[in-house]
Design an enzyme around this catalytic site. Structure first.
Site, PDB file in Angstrom:
ATOM      1  N   ASN A  97       0.866  -1.177   0.000  1.00 47.86           N
ATOM      2  CA  ASN A  97       0.000   0.000   0.000  1.00 47.86           C
ATOM      3  C   ASN A  97       0.904   1.228   0.000  1.00 47.86           C
ATOM      4  OD1 ASN A  97      -1.810   2.038   0.435  1.00 47.86           O
ATOM      5  ND2 ASN A  97      -2.364   1.434   2.519  1.00 47.86           N
TER       6      ASN A  97
ATOM      7  N   LYS B  47       0.043   4.282  -0.450  1.00 47.80           N
ATOM      8  CA  LYS B  47      -0.615   5.511   0.034  1.00 47.80           C
ATOM      9  C   LYS B  47      -0.309   6.655  -0.950  1.00 47.80           C
ATOM     10  CE  LYS B  47      -0.316   3.524   4.564  1.00 47.80           C
ATOM     11  NZ  LYS B  47      -0.270   3.665   6.007  1.00 47.80           N
TER      12      LYS B  47
ATOM     13  N   HIS C 207      -9.720   1.551   4.371  1.00 49.09           N
ATOM     14  CA  HIS C 207      -8.469   1.718   5.129  1.00 49.09           C
ATOM     15  C   HIS C 207      -8.721   2.711   6.269  1.00 49.09           C
ATOM     16  CE1 HIS C 207      -4.411   2.900   6.182  1.00 49.09           C
ATOM     17  NE2 HIS C 207      -4.025   1.761   5.658  1.00 49.09           N
TER      18      HIS C 207
ATOM     19  N   GLU D 232      -7.113   5.118   7.334  1.00 46.02           N
ATOM     20  CA  GLU D 232      -6.866   6.529   7.000  1.00 46.02           C
ATOM     21  C   GLU D 232      -8.064   7.122   6.271  1.00 46.02           C
ATOM     22  OE1 GLU D 232      -3.079   5.810   5.147  1.00 46.02           O
ATOM     23  OE2 GLU D 232      -2.248   5.376   7.132  1.00 46.02           O
TER      24      GLU D 232
ATOM     25  N   GLU E 108      -5.989  -4.563  10.414  1.00 46.24           N
ATOM     26  CA  GLU E 108      -4.965  -3.550  10.650  1.00 46.24           C
ATOM     27  C   GLU E 108      -5.311  -2.763  11.913  1.00 46.24           C
ATOM     28  OE1 GLU E 108      -2.668  -2.409   6.878  1.00 46.24           O
ATOM     29  OE2 GLU E 108      -4.454  -1.177   6.921  1.00 46.24           O
TER      30      GLU E 108
ATOM     31  N   GLY F 105       2.076   2.414  10.822  1.00 40.53           N
ATOM     32  CA  GLY F 105       3.115   3.435  10.719  1.00 40.53           C
ATOM     33  C   GLY F 105       3.774   3.795  12.041  1.00 40.53           C
TER      34      GLY F 105
ATOM     35  N   SER G 217       2.791  -1.987  10.497  1.00 34.99           N
ATOM     36  CA  SER G 217       4.220  -2.083  10.837  1.00 34.99           C
ATOM     37  C   SER G 217       4.854  -3.432  10.515  1.00 34.99           C
ATOM     38  CB  SER G 217       4.447  -1.714  12.316  1.00 34.99           C
ATOM     39  OG  SER G 217       4.124  -0.353  12.524  1.00 34.99           O
TER      40      SER G 217
HETATM   41  P1  PGA Z   1       2.487   0.437   7.686  1.00 33.91           P
HETATM   42  O1  PGA Z   1       1.054   0.706   6.979  1.00 33.91           O
HETATM   43  O2  PGA Z   1       3.009  -0.866   7.153  1.00 33.91           O
HETATM   44  O3  PGA Z   1       3.330   1.612   7.313  1.00 33.91           O
HETATM   45  O4  PGA Z   1       2.225   0.344   9.170  1.00 33.91           O
HETATM   46  C1  PGA Z   1       0.175  -0.346   6.739  1.00 33.91           C
HETATM   47  C2  PGA Z   1      -1.097   0.176   6.109  1.00 33.91           C
HETATM   48  O5  PGA Z   1      -1.525   1.281   6.456  1.00 33.91           O
HETATM   49  O6  PGA Z   1      -1.697  -0.495   5.268  1.00 33.91           O
END
Ligand code: PGA
Length: 246
Positions: free
Chosen positions: A6, A8, A91, A93, A159, A165, A204
């Site tokens: 992903n 983003k 997601h 976000e 998630e 992140g 992460s």
């Molecule tokens: P990350 O993000 O691996 O940077 O924690 C995962 C995601 O948001 O899909």
């Protein structure tokens, strides 16, 4: 085993092309792993044209209608035409910044499926929900409202919001427990008794922790953000995945 990148709001045409070419050549991707790159929508076509036959391309969102007066939006058929075969939906976000709720995610999954895209439906608890002991009830509620009744071909991404992140991950026991709950809810929801819906973990994931997370029998892949931007670290995660696929 699905390993999904992903990106983003990161990447350029040039970086996506180079990444797709490099990842497509990786032995792990060519043999046992279903690798998917989800770049920003404007890069999908370039990524798709550089990807070999073992690397699929996905989008990061789609609208719930196939066309119409929705300024700034992109429909599932448009993304499919660009070269996407997957789409990330719900997601955290988007749930946070775009106020997307489960019933909208549900409609988007139906629209995606109609256009031939495999939805990757994201769910996960916040830190507050976890600290209150509400992880499993949150997961059950999100699944109840986000999963469409009329579609069964989708991937679920667990998630935890607080793990995205941040460099933090739940314990392996916690991940296994949530994935087992998801599997149970999906079985009841689909009324099929079958357990073929892949449930991937995200939050992460990196080359150092991928092998132990992916070795859990309840985990069928990973959704990777930060550690997917560099081809080398994404390939390292795919190699960890191929080590646990029989
Ligand atoms: P990350 O993000 O691996 O940077 O924690 C995962 C995601 O948001 O899909």
């Amino acid at each position: 085993m699905h390993i999904i990148a992903n990106w983003k709001m990161n990447g350029t045409r040039a970086s996506a092309k180079a990444w797709a070419e490099t990842v497509s050549k990786s032995g792990a991707v060519q043999s046992k792993v279903n690798a998917v790159l989800c770049p920003p929508a404007v890069i999908i076509r370039d990524a798709a044209s550089a990807a070999g036959s073992h690397l699929a391309i996905g989008a990061q969102d789609c609208h719930h209608e196939p066309k119409g007066a929705y300024t700034g939006e992109l429909s599932a058929p448009m993304l499919q035409e660009e070269g996407a075969s997957y789409v990330i939906l719900g997601h955290s976000e988007r749930r946070l910044f775009c106020h997307e709720l489960c019933d909208l995610v549900n409609k988007k999954a139906v629209a995606a499926s109609k256009a031939g895209l495999t939805p990757i439906i994201c769910i996960g608890e916040t830190l507050e929900e976890r600290e209150k002991g509400e992880t499993l009830s949150t997961i059950r509620r999100q699944l109840e409202y986000s999963l469409p009744k009329e579609v069964s071909d989708y991937i679920i991404a667990y998630e935890p919001v607080w793990a995205i992140g941040t460099g933090k991950t739940p314990t392996l026991e916690n991940i296994a427990e949530v994935h087992a709950t998801i599997e149970e809810v999906v079985r009841v929801h689909q009324l099929t008794g079958d357990t073929s819906t892949p449930v991937v973990y995200g939050g992460s994931v990196n080359p150092a922790n991928a092998a132990s997370i992916l070795a859990l029998p309840q985990v069928h892949g990973a959704l990777v953000g930060g550690a997917s931007l560099e081809a080398a670290s994404f390939i390292a995660i795919c190699e960890a995945a191929s080590g646990v696929v029989s």
